[in-house]
Write a protein that holds these residues in place. Sequence first.
Motif, mmCIF file in Angstrom:
data_model
loop_
_atom_site.group_PDB
_atom_site.id
_atom_site.type_symbol
_atom_site.label_atom_id
_atom_site.label_comp_id
_atom_site.label_asym_id
_atom_site.label_seq_id
_atom_site.Cartn_x
_atom_site.Cartn_y
_atom_site.Cartn_z
ATOM 1 N N GLY A 288 40.473 33.590 28.060
ATOM 2 C CA GLY A 288 40.013 32.409 28.788
ATOM 3 C C GLY A 288 38.491 32.342 28.793
ATOM 4 O O GLY A 288 37.809 33.194 28.232
ATOM 5 N N HIS A 289 37.989 31.311 29.419
ATOM 6 C CA HIS A 289 36.536 31.127 29.510
ATOM 7 C C HIS A 289 35.982 31.872 30.722
ATOM 8 O O HIS A 289 36.662 32.063 31.725
ATOM 9 C CB HIS A 289 36.205 29.637 29.620
ATOM 10 N N THR A 290 34.724 32.246 30.625
ATOM 11 C CA THR A 290 34.028 32.870 31.741
ATOM 12 C C THR A 290 33.918 31.845 32.864
ATOM 13 O O THR A 290 33.452 30.728 32.626
ATOM 14 C CB THR A 290 32.610 33.306 31.311
ATOM 15 N N PRO A 291 34.359 32.178 34.072
ATOM 16 C CA PRO A 291 34.221 31.232 35.179
ATOM 17 C C PRO A 291 32.765 30.798 35.348
ATOM 18 O O PRO A 291 31.845 31.619 35.218
ATOM 19 C CB PRO A 291 34.711 32.026 36.396
ATOM 20 N N VAL A 292 32.584 29.524 35.624
ATOM 21 C CA VAL A 292 31.236 28.961 35.740
ATOM 22 C C VAL A 292 30.407 29.730 36.763
ATOM 23 O O VAL A 292 29.232 30.007 36.536
ATOM 24 C CB VAL A 292 31.307 27.453 36.098
ATOM 25 N N GLY A 293 31.002 30.108 37.881
ATOM 26 C CA GLY A 293 30.285 30.828 38.924
ATOM 27 C C GLY A 293 29.849 32.231 38.522
ATOM 28 O O GLY A 293 29.013 32.838 39.191
ATOM 29 N N TYR A 294 30.395 32.770 37.435
ATOM 30 C CA TYR A 294 30.033 34.098 36.959
ATOM 31 C C TYR A 294 28.851 34.076 35.990
ATOM 32 O O TYR A 294 28.205 35.090 35.764
ATOM 33 C CB TYR A 294 31.200 34.746 36.208
#
Length: 195
Positions: free
Chosen positions: A87-93
Motif C-alpha cells: 500500500g501507500h505510505t499514509p499521508v500523515g507519516y
Amino acid sequence: MNYLEIAGTVTGLIYLWLEYKANPWLWVVGVIMPAIYIFVYYDAGLYADLCVSVYYILASAYGLVCWLGYGKKHPEKAADKEPVKIGHTPVGYRLPLIVIALSLSALIGYLLHRFTDSTVPWADGFTTGISIVAMWMLARKYIEQWIVWIIVDVASAILYAYKGLWFTGGLYLLYALIAVAGYRKWLNIKWKSIK
C-alpha cells in the motif's frame, strides 16, 4: 579481489530479486547479506554502514513478522494474522519520516565526524540515516519505499566507488535501476488488488 564483497554482492542481487517479487524469503537473505557486509564495511572504514548492517539484521526479523502477519495486536484472532498488504505510505507519516531520515543522517554524520576516523562521515551518515527509514517502510510494504531506496542506492553507489568498492558500487547502481522497476511493479500489484 575481496571475496566477501563479491559474496555480499551476489547475496544482494538475490535479496533485490526477492524484494522485487514481494517474496517473504527476502527477509532470510536480509540477515545473510548484512552479516557479510559488516566485515566489508569495517575494512573500508564505513562505520555507519557497518552499524546499519546490524540494524538490517534486526529489521529483517521485524519485516518477516510483519509480512507474515504476526505483528498485529491480537495474533490469536485468525483475521489478524493476514500478512501486510502492499500500500501507500499514509499521508500523515510522510513528513515525519522525512524529518526522521534527515535527523538521523545529520546525527550519524556528526558522530562519525566527531568520534571516528571516517573519511566520508557525512555521506556515510546520509546513506545510513535514509536507509534506516527505507527499511522500516519496506517492512510495512509501503510502495514509496522504492523511491527512498533509489535515493539511497544512487548516493551509495557514488560513495562505494569513491571508497574503491567497485563491485558494491555496481551493485547499488543496479539496485537503483531495479528499484525503478520495483516501484512500477508494486504499483501494478496494488492496482490489481483494487480491481
